[in-house]
Design a protein around this motif. Sequence first.
Motif, PDB file in Angstrom:
ATOM      1  N   LEU A 119       0.898  -1.154  -0.301  1.00 50.42           N
ATOM      2  CA  LEU A 119       0.162  -0.201   0.064  1.00 50.42           C
ATOM      3  C   LEU A 119       0.831   0.752  -0.309  1.00 50.42           C
ATOM      4  CD1 LEU A 119      -3.114   1.410   0.356  1.00 50.42           C
ATOM      5  CD2 LEU A 119      -2.536   1.114   2.417  1.00 50.42           C
ATOM      6  N   ASP A 120       1.318   1.125   1.186  1.00 52.44           N
ATOM      7  CA  ASP A 120       2.332   2.081   1.101  1.00 52.44           C
ATOM      8  C   ASP A 120       3.472   3.290  -0.252  1.00 52.44           C
ATOM      9  OD1 ASP A 120       4.556   4.330   2.340  1.00 52.44           O
ATOM     10  OD2 ASP A 120       6.013   3.005   2.098  1.00 52.44           O
ATOM     11  N   GLU A 121       4.083   1.587  -0.588  1.00 53.02           N
ATOM     12  CA  GLU A 121       4.613   1.803  -2.200  1.00 53.02           C
ATOM     13  C   GLU A 121       3.617   2.053  -3.893  1.00 53.02           C
ATOM     14  OE1 GLU A 121       7.641   1.862  -4.680  1.00 53.02           O
ATOM     15  OE2 GLU A 121       7.690   1.609  -2.422  1.00 53.02           O
ATOM     16  N   ASN A 122       2.784   1.493  -3.368  1.00 54.85           N
ATOM     17  CA  ASN A 122       1.688   2.140  -4.737  1.00 54.85           C
ATOM     18  C   ASN A 122       1.272   3.391  -4.274  1.00 54.85           C
ATOM     19  OD1 ASN A 122       1.134  -0.213  -5.803  1.00 54.85           O
ATOM     20  ND2 ASN A 122      -0.075  -1.075  -4.500  1.00 54.85           N
ATOM     21  N   ILE A 123       1.204   4.147  -3.258  1.00 57.49           N
ATOM     22  CA  ILE A 123       0.863   4.962  -2.929  1.00 57.49           C
ATOM     23  C   ILE A 123       2.479   7.033  -2.811  1.00 57.49           C
ATOM     24  CG2 ILE A 123       0.361   7.147  -1.148  1.00 57.49           C
ATOM     25  CD1 ILE A 123      -1.559   5.413  -1.633  1.00 57.49           C
ATOM     26  N   ARG A 124       3.338   6.183  -2.807  1.00 62.39           N
ATOM     27  CA  ARG A 124       4.431   6.768  -3.568  1.00 62.39           C
ATOM     28  C   ARG A 124       4.744   6.468  -4.918  1.00 62.39           C
ATOM     29  NH1 ARG A 124       6.834   8.269   1.233  1.00 62.39           N
ATOM     30  NH2 ARG A 124       7.172   6.854   3.149  1.00 62.39           N
ATOM     31  N   LEU A 125       4.421   5.614  -5.245  1.00 62.63           N
ATOM     32  CA  LEU A 125       4.727   5.848  -6.418  1.00 62.63           C
ATOM     33  C   LEU A 125       3.299   6.559  -7.658  1.00 62.63           C
ATOM     34  CD1 LEU A 125       5.154   2.180  -7.824  1.00 62.63           C
ATOM     35  CD2 LEU A 125       6.893   4.066  -8.076  1.00 62.63           C
TER      36      LEU A 125
END
Length: 175
Positions: free
Chosen positions: A114-120
Amino acid sequence: MRRILLVDDDPNVLHALVRALRVSLKIDALRIETFTDPRLALARCAEFGFDIVISDFRMPDMSGIEFLLELKLIAPNTVRMILSASTEFETVMSAINEAEVFRYIAKPWIIAELDENIRLALEYRDKMLEDQHLADQLRVQSGTLTPQELEARRLEEDEPGIMQVNWAPDGSIIL
Protein backbone atom coordinates in the motif's frame (compact mmCIF):
# COMPACT_ATOMS: atom_id res chain seq x y z
CA MET A 1 0.43 19.40 1.23
CA ARG A 2 -0.54 15.99 -0.11
CA ARG A 3 -4.23 15.13 -0.22
CA ILE A 4 -5.73 11.64 -0.37
CA LEU A 5 -9.42 10.80 -0.58
CA LEU A 6 -10.70 7.36 0.45
CA VAL A 7 -14.14 6.06 -0.57
CA ASP A 8 -15.65 2.84 0.81
CA ASP A 9 -19.14 1.99 2.01
CA ASP A 10 -17.65 0.26 5.07
CA PRO A 11 -16.50 2.78 7.73
CA ASN A 12 -14.30 0.11 9.36
CA VAL A 13 -12.31 -0.28 6.14
CA LEU A 14 -11.90 3.49 5.94
CA HIS A 15 -10.63 3.69 9.54
CA ALA A 16 -8.19 0.83 8.92
CA LEU A 17 -6.92 2.47 5.72
CA VAL A 18 -6.41 5.81 7.45
CA ARG A 19 -4.48 4.12 10.27
CA ALA A 20 -2.33 2.18 7.80
CA LEU A 21 -1.55 5.29 5.75
CA ARG A 22 -0.76 7.46 8.77
CA VAL A 23 1.63 4.82 10.13
CA SER A 24 3.34 3.79 6.89
CA LEU A 25 3.56 7.05 4.96
CA LYS A 26 6.19 9.41 6.25
CA ILE A 27 4.69 12.53 4.67
CA ASP A 28 4.81 15.61 6.88
CA ALA A 29 1.89 17.46 5.35
CA LEU A 30 -0.73 14.79 4.63
CA ARG A 31 -4.47 15.30 4.61
CA ILE A 32 -6.73 12.26 4.32
CA GLU A 33 -10.48 12.58 3.84
CA THR A 34 -12.94 9.70 3.89
CA PHE A 35 -16.41 9.18 2.47
CA THR A 36 -18.86 6.29 2.65
CA ASP A 37 -21.08 7.90 -0.01
CA PRO A 38 -19.46 8.17 -3.46
CA ARG A 39 -21.80 10.99 -4.52
CA LEU A 40 -20.68 13.15 -1.59
CA ALA A 41 -17.08 12.27 -2.44
CA LEU A 42 -17.61 13.46 -6.02
CA ALA A 43 -19.10 16.71 -4.74
CA ARG A 44 -16.02 17.19 -2.54
CA CYS A 45 -13.71 16.49 -5.50
CA ALA A 46 -15.57 19.12 -7.51
CA GLU A 47 -14.71 21.76 -4.93
CA PHE A 48 -11.31 20.57 -3.71
CA GLY A 49 -8.36 18.93 -5.50
CA PHE A 50 -6.82 15.63 -4.39
CA ASP A 51 -3.56 13.98 -5.38
CA ILE A 52 -4.93 10.44 -5.04
CA VAL A 53 -8.37 8.90 -4.73
CA ILE A 54 -8.74 5.29 -3.61
CA SER A 55 -12.18 3.76 -4.08
CA ASP A 56 -13.71 0.44 -3.17
CA PHE A 57 -14.75 -1.65 -6.18
CA ARG A 58 -18.14 -2.81 -4.85
CA MET A 59 -20.40 -0.21 -3.27
CA PRO A 60 -24.21 -0.32 -3.08
CA ASP A 61 -25.23 3.01 -4.66
CA MET A 62 -22.48 3.42 -7.23
CA SER A 63 -19.73 1.01 -8.22
CA GLY A 64 -16.13 2.05 -7.72
CA ILE A 65 -15.61 2.13 -11.49
CA GLU A 66 -18.65 4.37 -12.04
CA PHE A 67 -17.31 6.63 -9.30
CA LEU A 68 -13.81 6.75 -10.82
CA LEU A 69 -15.20 7.43 -14.30
CA GLU A 70 -17.12 10.42 -12.90
CA LEU A 71 -14.01 11.51 -11.01
CA LYS A 72 -11.98 11.36 -14.22
CA LEU A 73 -14.33 13.95 -15.75
CA ILE A 74 -14.22 16.22 -12.69
CA ALA A 75 -10.53 15.89 -11.80
CA PRO A 76 -8.56 14.30 -14.66
CA ASN A 77 -5.18 14.90 -12.97
CA THR A 78 -6.13 13.02 -9.80
CA VAL A 79 -4.52 9.59 -9.65
CA ARG A 80 -7.25 6.96 -9.39
CA MET A 81 -6.77 3.69 -7.50
CA ILE A 82 -9.20 0.87 -6.71
CA LEU A 83 -9.50 -1.36 -3.67
CA SER A 84 -11.24 -4.71 -3.93
CA ALA A 85 -11.68 -8.10 -2.34
CA SER A 86 -13.23 -9.35 -5.58
CA THR A 87 -11.85 -12.56 -7.01
CA GLU A 88 -13.32 -11.78 -10.44
CA PHE A 89 -9.98 -10.62 -11.79
CA GLU A 90 -11.08 -10.21 -15.42
CA THR A 91 -14.05 -8.05 -14.42
CA VAL A 92 -11.85 -5.89 -12.21
CA MET A 93 -9.16 -5.57 -14.91
CA SER A 94 -11.58 -4.50 -17.65
CA ALA A 95 -13.08 -1.93 -15.29
CA ILE A 96 -9.61 -0.69 -14.36
CA ASN A 97 -8.76 -0.14 -18.02
CA GLU A 98 -12.04 1.69 -18.60
CA ALA A 99 -11.49 4.19 -15.77
CA GLU A 100 -7.71 4.42 -16.32
CA VAL A 101 -6.99 3.24 -12.81
CA PHE A 102 -3.35 3.57 -11.78
CA ARG A 103 -3.21 0.61 -9.38
CA TYR A 104 -5.38 -2.18 -8.01
CA ILE A 105 -5.05 -2.82 -4.27
CA ALA A 106 -6.29 -6.16 -2.96
CA LYS A 107 -8.24 -6.52 0.28
CA PRO A 108 -6.81 -7.30 2.71
CA TRP A 109 -3.91 -5.08 1.77
CA ILE A 110 -0.28 -5.48 2.74
CA ILE A 111 0.92 -2.25 4.34
CA ALA A 112 4.29 -2.26 2.55
CA GLU A 113 2.57 -2.68 -0.83
CA LEU A 114 0.00 0.00 0.00
CA ASP A 115 2.80 2.37 0.97
CA GLU A 116 4.74 1.64 -2.24
CA ASN A 117 1.64 2.11 -4.41
CA ILE A 118 0.91 5.47 -2.77
CA ARG A 119 4.51 6.62 -3.28
CA LEU A 120 4.43 5.53 -6.93
CA ALA A 121 1.09 7.30 -7.43
CA LEU A 122 2.47 10.54 -5.98
CA GLU A 123 5.56 10.31 -8.21
CA TYR A 124 3.32 9.62 -11.21
CA ARG A 125 1.12 12.61 -10.44
CA ASP A 126 4.10 14.93 -9.97
CA LYS A 127 5.55 13.79 -13.31
CA MET A 128 2.20 14.16 -15.05
CA LEU A 129 1.75 17.72 -13.75
CA GLU A 130 5.33 18.63 -14.65
CA ASP A 131 4.88 17.30 -18.20
CA GLN A 132 1.60 19.20 -18.53
CA HIS A 133 3.25 22.40 -17.27
CA LEU A 134 6.13 22.05 -19.76
CA ALA A 135 3.72 21.37 -22.62
CA ASP A 136 1.68 24.44 -21.64
CA GLN A 137 4.84 26.57 -21.56
CA LEU A 138 5.66 25.42 -25.10
CA ARG A 139 2.13 26.28 -26.21
CA VAL A 140 2.50 29.77 -24.72
CA GLN A 141 5.83 30.24 -26.52
CA SER A 142 4.37 29.04 -29.82
CA GLY A 143 1.30 31.27 -29.42
CA THR A 144 -1.27 28.46 -29.32
CA LEU A 145 -2.01 29.15 -25.63
CA THR A 146 -2.31 32.58 -24.10
CA PRO A 147 -0.91 33.42 -20.68
CA GLN A 148 -4.52 33.98 -19.55
CA GLU A 149 -5.51 30.46 -20.63
CA LEU A 150 -2.47 29.09 -18.82
CA GLU A 151 -3.48 30.92 -15.63
CA ALA A 152 -7.06 29.66 -16.01
CA ARG A 153 -5.76 26.09 -16.19
CA ARG A 154 -3.64 26.63 -13.08
CA LEU A 155 -6.59 28.06 -11.18
CA GLU A 156 -8.83 25.18 -12.27
CA GLU A 157 -6.22 22.67 -11.08
CA ASP A 158 -5.92 24.39 -7.68
CA GLU A 159 -9.66 24.95 -7.21
CA PRO A 160 -11.77 22.62 -9.40
CA GLY A 161 -14.84 24.33 -10.81
CA ILE A 162 -13.60 27.88 -10.14
CA MET A 163 -13.73 28.75 -13.83
CA GLN A 164 -17.28 27.49 -14.29
CA VAL A 165 -20.13 29.96 -14.08
CA ASN A 166 -23.65 28.81 -13.25
CA TRP A 167 -26.13 31.03 -15.07
CA ALA A 168 -29.77 31.40 -14.10
CA PRO A 169 -32.43 31.58 -16.88
CA ASP A 170 -32.65 35.35 -16.36
CA GLY A 171 -28.90 35.78 -17.01
CA SER A 172 -27.87 36.28 -13.39
CA ILE A 173 -25.06 34.29 -11.82
CA ILE A 174 -25.97 31.52 -9.38
CA LEU A 175 -23.55 31.34 -6.46
